[in-house]
Design a protein around this motif. Sequence first.
Motif, PDB file in Angstrom:
ATOM      1  N   THR A   1       0.827  -1.204   0.000  1.00 30.61           N
ATOM      2  CA  THR A   1       0.000   0.000   0.000  1.00 30.61           C
ATOM      3  C   THR A   1       0.861   1.255   0.000  1.00 30.61           C
ATOM      4  OG1 THR A   1      -0.112  -0.103   2.408  1.00 30.61           O
ATOM      5  CG2 THR A   1      -1.891  -1.169   1.185  1.00 30.61           C
ATOM      6  N   PRO A   2       0.323   2.367  -0.520  1.00 27.11           N
ATOM      7  CA  PRO A   2       1.114   3.602  -0.588  1.00 27.11           C
ATOM      8  C   PRO A   2       1.526   4.155   0.765  1.00 27.11           C
ATOM      9  CG  PRO A   2      -0.815   3.731  -2.020  1.00 27.11           C
ATOM     10  CD  PRO A   2      -0.981   2.503  -1.177  1.00 27.11           C
ATOM     11  N   ASP A   3       0.840   3.769   1.852  1.00 30.50           N
ATOM     12  CA  ASP A   3       1.188   4.339   3.155  1.00 30.50           C
ATOM     13  C   ASP A   3       2.474   3.754   3.726  1.00 30.50           C
ATOM     14  OD1 ASP A   3       0.437   1.809   3.991  1.00 30.50           O
ATOM     15  OD2 ASP A   3      -1.467   2.468   4.851  1.00 30.50           O
ATOM     16  N   GLY A   4       3.047   2.738   3.049  1.00 29.74           N
ATOM     17  CA  GLY A   4       4.332   2.206   3.469  1.00 29.74           C
ATOM     18  C   GLY A   4       4.279   1.242   4.630  1.00 29.74           C
ATOM     19  N   ARG A   5       3.086   0.872   5.078  1.00 28.50           N
ATOM     20  CA  ARG A   5       2.999  -0.107   6.158  1.00 28.50           C
ATOM     21  C   ARG A   5       3.436  -1.478   5.648  1.00 28.50           C
ATOM     22  NH1 ARG A   5      -2.988   0.167   8.277  1.00 28.50           N
ATOM     23  NH2 ARG A   5      -3.291   0.259   6.020  1.00 28.50           N
ATOM     24  N   PRO A   6       4.096  -2.295   6.485  1.00 28.22           N
ATOM     25  CA  PRO A   6       4.477  -3.627   6.032  1.00 28.22           C
ATOM     26  C   PRO A   6       3.250  -4.421   5.583  1.00 28.22           C
ATOM     27  CG  PRO A   6       5.570  -3.102   8.098  1.00 28.22           C
ATOM     28  CD  PRO A   6       4.566  -2.009   7.837  1.00 28.22           C
ATOM     29  N   PRO A   7       3.275  -4.973   4.382  1.00 26.22           N
ATOM     30  CA  PRO A   7       2.112  -5.714   3.893  1.00 26.22           C
ATOM     31  C   PRO A   7       1.921  -7.015   4.664  1.00 26.22           C
ATOM     32  CG  PRO A   7       3.628  -5.133   2.121  1.00 26.22           C
ATOM     33  CD  PRO A   7       4.332  -4.895   3.407  1.00 26.22           C
ATOM     34  N   ARG A   8       0.699  -7.474   4.656  1.00 27.13           N
ATOM     35  CA  ARG A   8       0.432  -8.782   5.239  1.00 27.13           C
ATOM     36  C   ARG A   8       0.931  -9.862   4.294  1.00 27.13           C
ATOM     37  NH1 ARG A   8      -5.634  -8.522   7.904  1.00 27.13           N
ATOM     38  NH2 ARG A   8      -5.190  -6.853   9.404  1.00 27.13           N
ATOM     39  N   THR A   9       1.352 -10.952   4.864  1.00 25.89           N
ATOM     40  CA  THR A   9       1.812 -12.078   4.049  1.00 25.89           C
ATOM     41  C   THR A   9       0.942 -13.289   4.333  1.00 25.89           C
ATOM     42  OG1 THR A   9       3.380 -12.914   5.704  1.00 25.89           O
ATOM     43  CG2 THR A   9       4.188 -11.229   4.173  1.00 25.89           C
ATOM     44  N   ARG A  10       0.965 -14.215   3.386  1.00 23.59           N
ATOM     45  CA  ARG A  10       0.268 -15.487   3.602  1.00 23.59           C
ATOM     46  C   ARG A  10       1.155 -16.622   3.118  1.00 23.59           C
ATOM     47  NH1 ARG A  10      -2.201 -16.934  -1.364  1.00 23.59           N
ATOM     48  NH2 ARG A  10      -2.081 -15.218  -2.878  1.00 23.59           N
ATOM     49  N   LEU A  11       1.145 -17.704   3.863  1.00 26.12           N
ATOM     50  CA  LEU A  11       1.924 -18.885   3.508  1.00 26.12           C
ATOM     51  C   LEU A  11       1.242 -19.617   2.358  1.00 26.12           C
ATOM     52  CD1 LEU A  11       4.313 -20.802   4.345  1.00 26.12           C
ATOM     53  CD2 LEU A  11       2.612 -22.037   5.710  1.00 26.12           C
ATOM     54  N   THR A  12       1.996 -19.898   1.295  1.00 22.76           N
ATOM     55  CA  THR A  12       1.407 -20.576   0.139  1.00 22.76           C
ATOM     56  C   THR A  12       2.041 -21.920  -0.159  1.00 22.76           C
ATOM     57  OG1 THR A  12       2.913 -19.441  -1.388  1.00 22.76           O
ATOM     58  CG2 THR A  12       0.767 -18.392  -0.965  1.00 22.76           C
ATOM     59  N   ALA A  13       3.249 -22.169   0.355  1.00 29.63           N
ATOM     60  CA  ALA A  13       3.928 -23.425   0.005  1.00 29.63           C
ATOM     61  C   ALA A  13       5.091 -23.670   0.961  1.00 29.63           C
ATOM     62  CB  ALA A  13       4.449 -23.366  -1.434  1.00 29.63           C
ATOM     63  N   TRP A  14       5.575 -24.900   0.937  1.00 29.75           N
ATOM     64  CA  TRP A  14       6.878 -25.243   1.506  1.00 29.75           C
ATOM     65  C   TRP A  14       7.727 -25.727   0.337  1.00 29.75           C
ATOM     66  CZ3 TRP A  14       9.179 -24.880   6.287  1.00 29.75           C
ATOM     67  CH2 TRP A  14       8.346 -24.473   7.340  1.00 29.75           C
ATOM     68  N   ARG A  15       8.919 -25.152   0.208  1.00 31.58           N
ATOM     69  CA  ARG A  15       9.807 -25.504  -0.903  1.00 31.58           C
ATOM     70  C   ARG A  15      11.035 -26.238  -0.370  1.00 31.58           C
ATOM     71  NH1 ARG A  15      10.663 -20.885  -5.083  1.00 31.58           N
ATOM     72  NH2 ARG A  15       8.493 -21.559  -5.374  1.00 31.58           N
ATOM     73  N   PHE A  16      11.362 -27.339  -1.022  1.00 36.07           N
ATOM     74  CA  PHE A  16      12.537 -28.135  -0.671  1.00 36.07           C
ATOM     75  C   PHE A  16      13.546 -28.055  -1.808  1.00 36.07           C
ATOM     76  CE2 PHE A  16       8.993 -29.867   1.619  1.00 36.07           C
ATOM     77  CZ  PHE A  16       9.481 -30.381   2.808  1.00 36.07           C
ATOM     78  N   LEU A  17      14.825 -27.912  -1.469  1.00 39.14           N
ATOM     79  CA  LEU A  17      15.871 -28.040  -2.468  1.00 39.14           C
ATOM     80  C   LEU A  17      16.205 -29.520  -2.606  1.00 39.14           C
ATOM     81  CD1 LEU A  17      18.297 -25.075  -1.659  1.00 39.14           C
ATOM     82  CD2 LEU A  17      16.308 -25.134  -3.167  1.00 39.14           C
ATOM     83  N   ILE A  18      16.245 -30.001  -3.836  1.00 40.87           N
ATOM     84  CA  ILE A  18      16.539 -31.407  -4.095  1.00 40.87           C
ATOM     85  C   ILE A  18      18.021 -31.524  -4.448  1.00 40.87           C
ATOM     86  CG2 ILE A  18      15.935 -33.463  -5.411  1.00 40.87           C
ATOM     87  CD1 ILE A  18      13.650 -32.296  -3.698  1.00 40.87           C
TER      88      ILE A  18
END
Length: 200
Positions: free
Chosen positions: A56-73
């Motif tokens: 947002t333009p007010d510069g507040r830290p945006p909310r986040t949401r968890l979408t995945a767990w990633r593994f390095l193979i």
Amino acid sequence: MPLHVPPAPAPALRSVLAALGSPTAVREPRTPALRSHPGPLTPELPLPVHVWDEITPDGRPPRTRLTAWRFLIRHGERAVAAADTVLTPDGWTFSHFFEGPYLNSTERALRHAEAMPAVYQPRLLSIPALYMLTLWLHRDPTADATTGVPAPSDVLVPLAPAPPGIAAHQPCTVADLLPVLTLRLNPAPTRTAPLLGQPA
């Protein structure tokens, strides 16, 4: 200092191990490295993937949401692919394998983060509106890795390829990078010249 890698949900890890043992999953068209490295292949360094939906333009830290767990193979000493798992009504399950530039970039950023003087909890932070992925180094290594917002003192490392004007692999605090991201996503309106005969 060593990173405090958060533990992934056990079902997520089991689903990746099952996919690695499945010839159908490993032979997807976009995973030539998995086809050329028959084994042993090991899922390591699970990272929660969070998404910023908007800034947002007010510069507040945006909310986040968890979408995945990633593994390095890993095959031997290097990562040859990555695996994403997603949350379904039945729990965490394998989604897909993939390769590409973000794989090597993630590994490089993690190596550099391990050499930093502070202890961090590593996460991945995606900003879809900018086609941008960052390594998110959270300052509280014991925090719940599935929740929270980037704190001003957290460090973001843009992964390559980064958007134009943002340096890949240049660590920045959230406080320093957020104004740049805000401006990129909410550019100031340009003033148009008045038509001839109209008051300025």
